[in-house]
Motif scaffolding. Structure first.
Motif, PDB file in Angstrom:
ATOM      1  N   ILE A  76      24.563  56.913   8.831  1.00 49.85           N
ATOM      2  CA  ILE A  76      23.575  56.259   7.991  1.00 49.85           C
ATOM      3  C   ILE A  76      22.813  54.885   8.650  1.00 49.85           C
ATOM      4  O   ILE A  76      23.660  54.164   9.330  1.00 49.85           O
ATOM      5  N   TYR A  77      21.822  55.019   8.802  1.00 48.99           N
ATOM      6  CA  TYR A  77      20.993  53.767   9.156  1.00 48.99           C
ATOM      7  C   TYR A  77      20.171  53.058   7.833  1.00 48.99           C
ATOM      8  O   TYR A  77      20.090  53.610   6.922  1.00 48.99           O
ATOM      9  N   PHE A  78      19.567  51.910   8.377  1.00 45.40           N
ATOM     10  CA  PHE A  78      19.028  51.248   7.188  1.00 45.40           C
ATOM     11  C   PHE A  78      17.524  50.812   7.614  1.00 45.40           C
ATOM     12  O   PHE A  78      17.143  50.645   8.404  1.00 45.40           O
ATOM     13  N   VAL A  79      16.826  51.291   6.287  1.00 48.30           N
ATOM     14  CA  VAL A  79      15.112  50.808   6.352  1.00 48.30           C
ATOM     15  C   VAL A  79      15.120  49.493   6.798  1.00 48.30           C
ATOM     16  O   VAL A  79      16.054  48.591   6.315  1.00 48.30           O
ATOM     17  N   ASN A  80      14.140  48.842   7.557  1.00 50.35           N
ATOM     18  CA  ASN A  80      14.163  47.305   7.885  1.00 50.35           C
ATOM     19  C   ASN A  80      13.303  46.394   6.953  1.00 50.35           C
ATOM     20  O   ASN A  80      13.171  45.253   7.263  1.00 50.35           O
ATOM     21  N   TYR A  81      13.431  46.782   5.648  1.00 49.72           N
ATOM     22  CA  TYR A  81      13.180  45.903   4.490  1.00 49.72           C
ATOM     23  C   TYR A  81      13.944  46.624   3.232  1.00 49.72           C
ATOM     24  O   TYR A  81      14.690  47.737   3.214  1.00 49.72           O
ATOM     25  N   ILE A  82      14.195  45.544   2.120  1.00 49.05           N
ATOM     26  CA  ILE A  82      14.786  45.885   1.061  1.00 49.05           C
ATOM     27  C   ILE A  82      14.015  45.670  -0.084  1.00 49.05           C
ATOM     28  O   ILE A  82      13.117  44.779   0.024  1.00 49.05           O
ATOM     29  N   MET A  83      14.081  46.232  -1.110  1.00 48.72           N
ATOM     30  CA  MET A  83      13.516  46.281  -2.477  1.00 48.72           C
ATOM     31  C   MET A  83      14.209  46.055  -3.501  1.00 48.72           C
ATOM     32  O   MET A  83      13.726  46.029  -4.877  1.00 48.72           O
ATOM     33  N   HIS A  84      15.835  45.841  -3.455  1.00 44.63           N
ATOM     34  CA  HIS A  84      16.812  45.924  -4.545  1.00 44.63           C
ATOM     35  C   HIS A  84      17.365  44.615  -4.483  1.00 44.63           C
ATOM     36  O   HIS A  84      18.610  44.737  -4.838  1.00 44.63           O
ATOM     37  N   PHE A 164      15.116  43.450   6.699  1.00 45.22           N
ATOM     38  CA  PHE A 164      16.483  43.829   7.100  1.00 45.22           C
ATOM     39  C   PHE A 164      16.554  44.274   8.475  1.00 45.22           C
ATOM     40  O   PHE A 164      16.007  45.396   8.740  1.00 45.22           O
ATOM     41  N   THR A 165      16.686  43.494   9.597  1.00 47.77           N
ATOM     42  CA  THR A 165      16.206  43.894  10.903  1.00 47.77           C
ATOM     43  C   THR A 165      17.268  44.581  11.837  1.00 47.77           C
ATOM     44  O   THR A 165      17.199  44.617  12.973  1.00 47.77           O
ATOM     45  N   VAL A 166      18.487  44.695  11.141  1.00 48.21           N
ATOM     46  CA  VAL A 166      19.703  45.371  11.945  1.00 48.21           C
ATOM     47  C   VAL A 166      19.197  46.789  12.834  1.00 48.21           C
ATOM     48  O   VAL A 166      19.425  46.832  13.989  1.00 48.21           O
ATOM     49  N   HIS A 167      18.331  47.709  12.119  1.00 47.80           N
ATOM     50  CA  HIS A 167      17.710  48.708  12.682  1.00 47.80           C
ATOM     51  C   HIS A 167      16.329  48.619  13.026  1.00 47.80           C
ATOM     52  O   HIS A 167      15.527  49.696  12.998  1.00 47.80           O
ATOM     53  N   GLU A 168      15.848  47.556  13.014  1.00 46.22           N
ATOM     54  CA  GLU A 168      14.341  47.402  13.381  1.00 46.22           C
ATOM     55  C   GLU A 168      13.842  48.241  14.422  1.00 46.22           C
ATOM     56  O   GLU A 168      12.823  48.808  14.446  1.00 46.22           O
ATOM     57  N   GLY A 169      14.419  48.069  15.665  1.00 47.38           N
ATOM     58  CA  GLY A 169      13.960  48.779  16.745  1.00 47.38           C
ATOM     59  C   GLY A 169      13.727  50.386  16.645  1.00 47.38           C
ATOM     60  O   GLY A 169      12.725  51.085  16.748  1.00 47.38           O
ATOM     61  N   LEU A 170      14.752  51.150  15.789  1.00 40.62           N
ATOM     62  CA  LEU A 170      14.695  52.340  15.352  1.00 40.62           C
ATOM     63  C   LEU A 170      13.781  52.524  14.386  1.00 40.62           C
ATOM     64  O   LEU A 170      12.818  53.741  14.370  1.00 40.62           O
ATOM     65  N   ASN A 171      13.554  51.725  13.390  1.00 45.61           N
ATOM     66  CA  ASN A 171      12.503  51.978  12.543  1.00 45.61           C
ATOM     67  C   ASN A 171      11.034  52.157  12.956  1.00 45.61           C
ATOM     68  O   ASN A 171      10.105  53.050  12.546  1.00 45.61           O
ATOM     69  N   LEU A 172      10.880  51.126  14.072  1.00 46.65           N
ATOM     70  CA  LEU A 172       9.541  51.236  14.766  1.00 46.65           C
ATOM     71  C   LEU A 172       9.475  52.478  15.466  1.00 46.65           C
ATOM     72  O   LEU A 172       8.301  53.155  15.537  1.00 46.65           O
ATOM     73  N   GLU A 173      10.597  52.871  16.273  1.00 44.73           N
ATOM     74  CA  GLU A 173      10.540  53.769  17.054  1.00 44.73           C
ATOM     75  C   GLU A 173      10.121  55.402  16.476  1.00 44.73           C
ATOM     76  O   GLU A 173       9.398  56.105  16.873  1.00 44.73           O
ATOM     77  N   TYR A 174      10.705  55.416  15.318  1.00 42.09           N
ATOM     78  CA  TYR A 174      10.602  56.620  14.269  1.00 42.09           C
ATOM     79  C   TYR A 174       9.533  56.470  13.354  1.00 42.09           C
ATOM     80  O   TYR A 174       9.178  57.536  12.571  1.00 42.09           O
ATOM     81  N   GLY A 175       9.034  55.440  12.797  1.00 36.84           N
ATOM     82  CA  GLY A 175       7.980  54.981  12.170  1.00 36.84           C
ATOM     83  C   GLY A 175       8.212  55.341  10.852  1.00 36.84           C
ATOM     84  O   GLY A 175       8.029  56.115   9.953  1.00 36.84           O
ATOM     85  N   VAL A 176       9.751  54.851  10.385  1.00 32.47           N
ATOM     86  CA  VAL A 176      10.386  55.040   9.301  1.00 32.47           C
ATOM     87  C   VAL A 176       9.583  54.242   8.185  1.00 32.47           C
ATOM     88  O   VAL A 176       9.332  53.080   8.319  1.00 32.47           O
ATOM     89  N   GLY A 177       9.171  54.906   7.044  1.00 31.62           N
ATOM     90  CA  GLY A 177       8.394  54.372   5.868  1.00 31.62           C
ATOM     91  C   GLY A 177       9.046  54.290   4.679  1.00 31.62           C
ATOM     92  O   GLY A 177       8.234  53.803   3.779  1.00 31.62           O
ATOM     93  N   GLY A 178      10.245  54.370   4.496  1.00 31.24           N
ATOM     94  CA  GLY A 178      10.862  54.436   3.280  1.00 31.24           C
ATOM     95  C   GLY A 178      12.262  55.102   3.201  1.00 31.24           C
ATOM     96  O   GLY A 178      12.848  55.568   4.099  1.00 31.24           O
ATOM     97  N   SER A 179      12.832  55.075   1.923  1.00 24.23           N
ATOM     98  CA  SER A 179      14.273  55.342   1.675  1.00 24.23           C
ATOM     99  C   SER A 179      14.243  56.759   0.824  1.00 24.23           C
ATOM    100  O   SER A 179      13.852  56.362   0.152  1.00 24.23           O
ATOM    101  N   PRO A 180      14.754  57.906   1.333  1.00 25.29           N
ATOM    102  CA  PRO A 180      15.365  58.266   2.401  1.00 25.29           C
ATOM    103  C   PRO A 180      14.248  58.754   3.528  1.00 25.29           C
ATOM    104  O   PRO A 180      13.352  59.295   3.068  1.00 25.29           O
ATOM    105  N   THR A 181      14.665  58.510   4.790  1.00 25.53           N
ATOM    106  CA  THR A 181      14.048  59.144   6.031  1.00 25.53           C
ATOM    107  C   THR A 181      14.956  59.703   6.858  1.00 25.53           C
ATOM    108  O   THR A 181      15.988  59.014   7.205  1.00 25.53           O
TER     109      THR A 181
END
Length: 240
Positions: A76-84, A164-181
């Motif tokens: 489980i990884y995390f999107v690079n921003y939070i909404m809640h 929330f930048t813990v997985h920032e690099g992976l978010n950018l690499e894979y173009g993660v755009g929301g939860s879940p991806t």
């Protein structure tokens, strides 16, 4: 010179025509992208810990993880921003650190959390080492400046969503755009139906040689979104 067409009653005008035979022959996009294959698939599910649809995906993920954890690399990884709100930052950090420090306890923790939204209860139930967890959270917060970014609203995405930048690099690499991806073998993969059986089948498609576990039947029920147990009539939706 362009052709123009008018209906017999003179009410509708057309400036373009379509060849129906060509349209019928055109392939329709698949609702399920087939993942790339490997000997040991890499499966990353990106969520926000309080996103109702991320929680739904995690409920489908957990039985598959228990089945295939020795055959595939799953996490489980995390999107690079939070909404809640701030509670999501705290929970993201908590889950990140349990996976990092005591991975063997994470599935038990998460299985408890998605049902009752009580970190305190679930830490006790999964027998998580409180000292290791606290140390990891403090170090991770400092390394990625999580609290500092939260306190500086100038850094928030669109002025609304803390980073929330813990997985920032992976978010950018894979173009993660929301939860879940879901990313399998480095490729974003549309899960479609969020049932354990459907999710298992997608991962099993990513094996060069599927293991015998792929023949085991899991539940076809789609878990309800949000916290708690129960099932849903369908799946879909995301936090983005």
């Amino acid at each position: 010179k362009p052709e123009v067409y008018v209906t017999k009653d003179g009410k509708l005008l057309f400036t373009q025509t379509f060849n129906l035979d060509e349209l019928k022959a055109s392939p329709t996009p698949s609702s399920n992208q087939e993942p790339q294959k490997s000997e040991r698939p890499d499966v990353k599910v990106f969520v926000m810990s309080y996103c109702p649809f991320g929680l739904q995906m995690e409920k489908a993920y957990l039985p598959v993880y228990e089945l295939l954890k020795d055959k595939a690399d799953m996490g489980i990884y995390f999107v690079n921003y939070i909404m809640h709100e701030k509670k999501e930052i705290d929970e993201n950090l908590r889950q990140y650190c349990i996976q990092k420090e005591e991975k063997e306890k994470f599935a038990n923790y998460l299985g408890c959390f998605v049902k009752n939204d009580s970190a305190k209860t679930c830490i006790q139930e999964a027998k998580v080492d409180q000292s290791k967890l606290s140390d990891c959270i403090a170090k991770t917060d400092a390394e990625f400046k999580i609290t500092a970014l939260y306190n500086d609203k100038n850094t928030w995405m669109g002025g609304r969503y803390p980073k929330f930048t813990v997985h920032e690099g992976l978010n950018l690499e894979y173009g993660v755009g929301g939860s879940p991806t879901t990313v399998i073998n480095g490729k974003e993969t549309e899960v479609g139906l969020r049932s354990p059986e459907a999710f298992k089948n997608i991962i099993c498609q990513a094996f060069v040689n599927p293991p015998q576990e792929c023949g085991q039947q899991l539940s076809n029920d789609v878990p309800a979104s949000g916290f708690g147990e129960g099932t849903s009539g369908g799946s879909g939706g995301s936090c983005e």
